[in-house]
Design an enzyme around this catalytic site. Structure first.
Site, PDB file in Angstrom:
ATOM      1  N   ASP A 136       0.816  -1.213   0.000  1.00 29.40           N
ATOM      2  CA  ASP A 136       0.000   0.000   0.000  1.00 29.40           C
ATOM      3  C   ASP A 136       0.852   1.268   0.000  1.00 29.40           C
ATOM      4  O   ASP A 136       1.834   1.361   0.738  1.00 29.40           O
ATOM      5  CB  ASP A 136      -0.884  -0.036   1.256  1.00 29.40           C
ATOM      6  CG  ASP A 136      -1.895   1.081   1.320  1.00 29.40           C
ATOM      7  OD1 ASP A 136      -2.384   1.506   0.264  1.00 29.40           O
ATOM      8  OD2 ASP A 136      -2.208   1.528   2.442  1.00 29.40           O
ATOM      9  N   HIS A 137       0.475   2.234  -0.807  1.00 30.14           N
ATOM     10  CA  HIS A 137       1.029   3.596  -0.779  1.00 30.14           C
ATOM     11  C   HIS A 137       2.552   3.657  -0.823  1.00 30.14           C
ATOM     12  O   HIS A 137       3.196   4.112   0.127  1.00 30.14           O
ATOM     13  CB  HIS A 137       0.514   4.358   0.444  1.00 30.14           C
ATOM     14  CG  HIS A 137      -0.871   4.872   0.269  1.00 30.14           C
ATOM     15  ND1 HIS A 137      -1.169   5.982  -0.481  1.00 30.14           N
ATOM     16  CD2 HIS A 137      -2.050   4.409   0.728  1.00 30.14           C
ATOM     17  CE1 HIS A 137      -2.473   6.183  -0.479  1.00 30.14           C
ATOM     18  NE2 HIS A 137      -3.034   5.234   0.243  1.00 30.14           N
ATOM     19  N   GLU A 147      -2.646   5.899  -8.163  1.00 29.11           N
ATOM     20  CA  GLU A 147      -3.499   6.933  -7.590  1.00 29.11           C
ATOM     21  C   GLU A 147      -3.455   8.160  -8.495  1.00 29.11           C
ATOM     22  O   GLU A 147      -2.380   8.686  -8.785  1.00 29.11           O
ATOM     23  CB  GLU A 147      -3.044   7.308  -6.185  1.00 29.11           C
ATOM     24  CG  GLU A 147      -3.940   8.349  -5.534  1.00 29.11           C
ATOM     25  CD  GLU A 147      -3.756   8.400  -4.028  1.00 29.11           C
ATOM     26  OE1 GLU A 147      -4.754   8.233  -3.320  1.00 29.11           O
ATOM     27  OE2 GLU A 147      -2.623   8.588  -3.563  1.00 29.11           O
ATOM     28  N   GLU A 170      -0.233   9.717   6.133  1.00 30.53           N
ATOM     29  CA  GLU A 170      -0.025   8.276   6.218  1.00 30.53           C
ATOM     30  C   GLU A 170       1.440   7.980   5.980  1.00 30.53           C
ATOM     31  O   GLU A 170       2.024   8.400   4.982  1.00 30.53           O
ATOM     32  CB  GLU A 170      -0.881   7.515   5.204  1.00 30.53           C
ATOM     33  CG  GLU A 170      -0.697   5.998   5.324  1.00 30.53           C
ATOM     34  CD  GLU A 170      -1.717   5.210   4.537  1.00 30.53           C
ATOM     35  OE1 GLU A 170      -2.575   4.575   5.170  1.00 30.53           O
ATOM     36  OE2 GLU A 170      -1.647   5.236   3.307  1.00 30.53           O
ATOM     37  N   HIS A 173      -6.840  10.602   4.670  1.00 31.21           N
ATOM     38  CA  HIS A 173      -6.360   9.579   5.592  1.00 31.21           C
ATOM     39  C   HIS A 173      -6.572  10.040   7.025  1.00 31.21           C
ATOM     40  O   HIS A 173      -6.531  11.236   7.324  1.00 31.21           O
ATOM     41  CB  HIS A 173      -4.869   9.312   5.369  1.00 31.21           C
ATOM     42  CG  HIS A 173      -4.572   8.610   4.084  1.00 31.21           C
ATOM     43  ND1 HIS A 173      -3.618   9.041   3.194  1.00 31.21           N
ATOM     44  CD2 HIS A 173      -5.114   7.499   3.536  1.00 31.21           C
ATOM     45  CE1 HIS A 173      -3.574   8.223   2.160  1.00 31.21           C
ATOM     46  NE2 HIS A 173      -4.473   7.282   2.343  1.00 31.21           N
ATOM     47  N   HIS A 182      -9.655   5.167  -1.211  1.00 28.95           N
ATOM     48  CA  HIS A 182      -8.663   5.427  -0.171  1.00 28.95           C
ATOM     49  C   HIS A 182      -9.258   6.342   0.884  1.00 28.95           C
ATOM     50  O   HIS A 182     -10.200   7.084   0.623  1.00 28.95           O
ATOM     51  CB  HIS A 182      -7.426   6.089  -0.768  1.00 28.95           C
ATOM     52  CG  HIS A 182      -6.569   5.147  -1.542  1.00 28.95           C
ATOM     53  ND1 HIS A 182      -5.393   5.526  -2.141  1.00 28.95           N
ATOM     54  CD2 HIS A 182      -6.707   3.830  -1.827  1.00 28.95           C
ATOM     55  CE1 HIS A 182      -4.846   4.500  -2.761  1.00 28.95           C
ATOM     56  NE2 HIS A 182      -5.633   3.460  -2.578  1.00 28.95           N
ATOM     57  N   SER A 200     -11.790   5.210   6.207  1.00 34.11           N
ATOM     58  CA  SER A 200     -12.190   5.175   7.615  1.00 34.11           C
ATOM     59  C   SER A 200     -13.088   6.360   7.945  1.00 34.11           C
ATOM     60  O   SER A 200     -12.820   7.493   7.561  1.00 34.11           O
ATOM     61  CB  SER A 200     -10.959   5.202   8.521  1.00 34.11           C
ATOM     62  OG  SER A 200     -10.193   4.032   8.354  1.00 34.11           O
ATOM     63  N   ASN A 203      -9.746   0.787   1.247  1.00 33.28           N
ATOM     64  CA  ASN A 203      -8.710   0.698   2.268  1.00 33.28           C
ATOM     65  C   ASN A 203      -9.266   1.079   3.635  1.00 33.28           C
ATOM     66  O   ASN A 203      -9.941   2.096   3.778  1.00 33.28           O
ATOM     67  CB  ASN A 203      -7.554   1.633   1.928  1.00 33.28           C
ATOM     68  CG  ASN A 203      -6.797   1.207   0.687  1.00 33.28           C
ATOM     69  OD1 ASN A 203      -7.206   0.306  -0.038  1.00 33.28           O
ATOM     70  ND2 ASN A 203      -5.684   1.868   0.430  1.00 33.28           N
TER      71      ASN A 203
END
Length: 340
Positions: free
Chosen positions: A95-96, A161, A169, A212, A249, A252, A271
């Site tokens: 990831d990322h 992306e 992050e 994020h 992305h 949350s 994610n």
């Protein structure tokens, strides 16, 4: 096989897109978080994705070692061994990875996987993400073209992306402003550079206000309808309905309505990290507070070994994280869709 093959991973993506659901992609940093994620997927009867960030890989190798490649592959090896007991299929993903980490992380991983494939083996990971949000779009796509070619040799899928995700992050920060919204023109530039699969399959994170971390209501304005607009414009040019396999992305803290609309517009992967971090840690805090006189040796006492045994609070942490993943599977409509 519990760990997805290149073919079964492609099938997972196709099934999600056709069935209008998405897989939770859960960041893991340790053996405990791997088993918590697997438990959550199993309880939801959902396949899923385990992903490792550069910081997670370094942490897994040991705080005094910080070998991002070794730690990342160690988590994959652990997942491969224990996943057999859970009855679901999981894909492994990194990831990322920003530009400055490519040469020390994702490119070495791809090289090792290309070697595995050349020897007739399956690649350790099924996909890797290049986070080009820190560079101009033109440079982003030039690097993505190179990585897509390397991914073909390693039989992996590339995630890119297009746009910027706000927040922080793994040390990378971005402001919360208008740059967080990808445009249809950005989408057109992407397919003109990378194609629609003929050069290799890729997943696309188009940004629509994503951030994020977690924020209070009103701090972040998500516009998932933008995904549909970009899919429509690009689809007309290439003659394909919903040409992008999309990634959400900064998921949350999103509302159920925002998640549903994003999935309807072609999101097949979301994610989740901040929420599962909290869900893992919260039961540990409660355990320590409720049993402070057992986990601490106070006033000459010896404490209670059963309370400070890492398995005691570790089981609670695993259960808390697993429950949050079940909730994510339900929100993303992947619950009950497992292939196994």
């Amino acid at each position: 096989m519990p760990i997805a093959t290149p073919e079964s991973y492609a099938e997972m993506i196709d099934r999600a897109k056709a069935g209008r659901f998405a897989y939770p992609a859960i960041n893991v940093t340790s053996s405990q978080t791997v088993t918590a994620a697997l438990r959550g997927f199993a309880e939801a009867e959902s396949d899923g994705i385990l992903q490792v960030s550069v910081g997670g890989g370094e942490y897994a190798s040991g705080a005094t070692v910080k070998d991002r490649v070794a730690g990342t592959r160690a988590l994959a090896a652990y997942a491969k061994e224990v996943a057999n007991g859970y009855g679901v299929t999981v894909a492994l993903h990194t990831d990322h990875c920003v530009k400055e980490n490519l040469d020390s992380w994702v490119k070495p991983l791809l090289a090792l996987e290309a070697e595995e494939v050349a020897n007739g083996q399956l690649p350790t990971f099924q996909s890797h993400m290049f986070d080009g949000s820190t560079v101009p779009l033109e440079e982003n796509l030039v690097i993505a073209e190179e990585l897509l070619e390397l991914s073909q040799k390693a039989r992996t899928i590339l995630e890119i992306e297009i746009g910027v995700v706000g927040g922080e992050e793994d040390g990378h920060e971005a402001e919360i402003n208008e740059k967080l919204y990808t445009t249809p023109e950005d989408g057109l530039a992407t397919v003109r550079a990378l194609g629609t699969g003929e050069k290799g399959r890729y997943l696309t994170a188009l940004t629509f206000g994503n951030v994020h971390g977690v924020y209070k209501p009103g701090a972040v304005r998500l516009r998932p309808e933008l995904l549909g607009q970009i899919q429509e414009v690009v689809g007309k040019e290439v003659g394909k309905d919903k040409p992008f396999d999309l990634v959400f992305h900064g998921g949350s803290g999103s509302t159920a309505e925002e998640i549903a609309l994003a999935v309807d517009n072609g999101v097949i992967k979301m994610n989740i990290d901040t929420d599962t971090q909290y869900a893992f840690t919260r039961p540990v805090v409660e355990h320590m507070f409720r049993n402070y006189d057992g986990v601490l040796k106070i006033d000459g006492e010896v404490g209670n070994k059963k309370m400070y045994d890492p398995r005691a609070w570790g089981k609670a942490a695993e259960a808390g994280m697993a429950q949050r993943i079940v909730e994510a599977c339900q929100q993303l409509r992947s619950a009950g869709t497992k292939m196994a």
